[in-house]
Design an enzyme around this catalytic site. Sequence first.
Site, short mmCIF file in Angstrom:
data_model
loop_
_atom_site.label_atom_id
_atom_site.label_comp_id
_atom_site.label_asym_id
_atom_site.label_seq_id
_atom_site.Cartn_x
_atom_site.Cartn_y
_atom_site.Cartn_z
N ARG A 85 0.56 -0.87 0.30
CA ARG A 85 0.37 -0.37 -0.05
C ARG A 85 0.77 1.43 0.11
NH1 ARG A 85 -3.43 -2.43 -1.83
NH2 ARG A 85 -5.58 -3.09 -0.57
N HIS A 108 -1.62 1.31 -9.45
CA HIS A 108 -2.33 0.57 -8.55
C HIS A 108 -2.92 -1.18 -9.56
CE1 HIS A 108 -3.88 -0.11 -4.06
NE2 HIS A 108 -3.98 -2.03 -5.11
P1 NDP Z 1 -2.61 -11.57 3.82
O1 NDP Z 1 -3.05 -10.72 5.20
O2 NDP Z 1 -2.91 -12.62 3.49
O3 NDP Z 1 -1.06 -11.35 4.25
C1 NDP Z 1 -0.78 -10.56 5.07
C2 NDP Z 1 1.17 -11.58 5.69
O4 NDP Z 1 1.86 -9.89 6.13
C3 NDP Z 1 1.22 -11.97 7.00
O5 NDP Z 1 2.19 -13.14 6.30
C4 NDP Z 1 0.88 -11.67 7.77
O6 NDP Z 1 1.85 -12.07 9.00
C5 NDP Z 1 2.27 -10.55 7.42
N1 NDP Z 1 2.36 -9.07 8.32
C6 NDP Z 1 1.08 -8.10 8.74
N2 NDP Z 1 1.91 -6.96 9.98
C7 NDP Z 1 3.26 -7.36 10.16
C8 NDP Z 1 4.37 -6.65 10.49
N3 NDP Z 1 3.77 -6.05 10.94
N4 NDP Z 1 5.26 -7.06 10.61
C9 NDP Z 1 5.24 -8.84 9.94
N5 NDP Z 1 4.55 -8.68 8.90
C10 NDP Z 1 3.71 -8.90 8.67
O7 NDP Z 1 -2.49 -10.76 3.27
P2 NDP Z 1 -2.89 -10.76 1.45
O8 NDP Z 1 -1.36 -11.99 0.93
O9 NDP Z 1 -3.92 -11.19 1.24
O10 NDP Z 1 -2.54 -9.34 1.46
C11 NDP Z 1 -1.36 -8.49 1.32
C12 NDP Z 1 -1.88 -7.07 0.99
O11 NDP Z 1 -1.78 -6.86 -0.38
C13 NDP Z 1 -3.17 -6.64 0.88
O12 NDP Z 1 -3.60 -6.18 2.83
C14 NDP Z 1 -2.95 -5.02 0.19
O13 NDP Z 1 -2.23 -4.08 0.94
C15 NDP Z 1 -1.94 -5.86 -0.94
N6 NDP Z 1 -2.70 -6.11 -2.18
C16 NDP Z 1 -2.08 -5.03 -3.04
C17 NDP Z 1 -3.01 -5.08 -4.50
C18 NDP Z 1 -2.44 -4.62 -5.62
O14 NDP Z 1 -2.73 -4.23 -6.99
N7 NDP Z 1 -0.67 -3.75 -5.87
C19 NDP Z 1 -3.87 -6.36 -4.98
C20 NDP Z 1 -4.00 -7.41 -3.87
C21 NDP Z 1 -3.62 -6.92 -2.00
P3 NDP Z 1 1.71 -13.26 9.89
O15 NDP Z 1 1.95 -13.95 9.01
O16 NDP Z 1 2.25 -13.45 11.28
O17 NDP Z 1 0.04 -13.06 9.92
C1 OXD Z 2 -6.13 -5.03 -3.71
C2 OXD Z 2 -6.48 -4.46 -3.70
O1 OXD Z 2 -6.71 -5.24 -2.29
O2 OXD Z 2 -6.72 -4.28 -5.20
O3 OXD Z 2 -7.02 -6.32 -3.24
O4 OXD Z 2 -5.44 -3.17 -4.10
#
Ligand code: NDP
Ligand code: OXD
Length: 307
Positions: A222, A270
């Site tokens: 993000r 994005h």
């Molecule tokens: P998940 O919730 O499956 O995974 C999040 C991961 O981040 C987990 O492994 C979690 O750790 C880790 N995490 C969260 N906070 C911390 C922290 N403080 N320190 C270390 N690790 C941390 O999310 P997704 O994989 O589904 O998606 C991730 C992000 O990708 C979304 O939230 C979104 O912002 C972004 N995204 C961007 C898109 C784009 O087009 N650019 C499209 C889709 C998503 P733990 O395993 O220990 O919980």
């Molecule tokens: C999502 C994105 O969060 O598009 O799905 O960024």
Amino acid sequence: MAFLFNSDAERAKVFANAFAHALPHQRFLTPAEAFDPADVRYLLTWTVPDDIERYANLEVLFSIGAGVDQIEPASLPPNIKLVRMVEDGIVRMMQEYVTLAVLALHRDLPGYLSQQAGGVWGVRPVRQAPDCQVSVLGLGVLATAVLDRLEPFGFIRQGWSRSARDIAGVNCFNGPEQLTQLLAQTDILVCLLPLTSETRGILNVELFSRLPRGAGLVHVGRGPQLDHDALIGALDSGQLAGAVIDVTDPEPLPADHELWRHPKVIVTPHIASVTQPQTAARAVIDNIGRHEAGLAPLGLVDRDRGY
Ligand code: NDP
Ligand code: OXD
């Protein structure tokens, strides 16, 4: 009771069709129709409607995206389950994008694009993939799928999460203490973290200084996780060799922003990954089934953690 689809008309058609086949007894509504909010049991939306308190019988709010940072936690009554989008289309697109970006940095595409702009025919050094350490911040649904897709290239694959993880073939790190250790052994860093109070501003001067000189950055988490000035400073000093940036703050990135024209940066608007209606409808229908069977929906957000 009804399902309210609060997104674009094109996706609504696909969802309506999927619901008619899979859940024929579920009333499917869009905001264009007249309805009583008290009839809505499930809502799919990007943000919380202003009149959410009128949805007295709402049980589950499905985010249309994988991220839920656009949903202000206080705006959603605590009894309503918040579910982020976990669907095959989003996963596949993220795998493609990050593979493209990692390979672009690995083979120094920004450098060759600059040379092309100047009509320069020159060979640039390349590190072999088995000597290149690719680290993903986040080890969630998208990050683990990305790491899996990178496997055939032979990179050294690593990842960082909040809790301890064990993934075959991936060096796993967790917690703030192990981040420094991971960064010191990273050639290409990919940010796939959700935006929370802990990850806001994480891609900053200090983090960049902990990477080996000449590392690359792929940012698909993000926008507010990245300090733009720190990035430009690190690129200009040579601390970072290149960056592929899909998310910015603000979005859209203003037309006069330096990042658009920086020779070491590739910017995309994005689009790394976008919810795909066919696969998303299937995922939401399956999740309604899970909810009605008394199971937790896939992608249920822990409101305290923020993701
Ligand atoms: P998940 O919730 O499956 O995974 C999040 C991961 O981040 C987990 O492994 C979690 O750790 C880790 N995490 C969260 N906070 C911390 C922290 N403080 N320190 C270390 N690790 C941390 O999310 P997704 O994989 O589904 O998606 C991730 C992000 O990708 C979304 O939230 C979104 O912002 C972004 N995204 C961007 C898109 C784009 O087009 N650019 C499209 C889709 C998503 P733990 O395993 O220990 O919980
Ligand atoms: C999502 C994105 O969060 O598009 O799905 O960024």
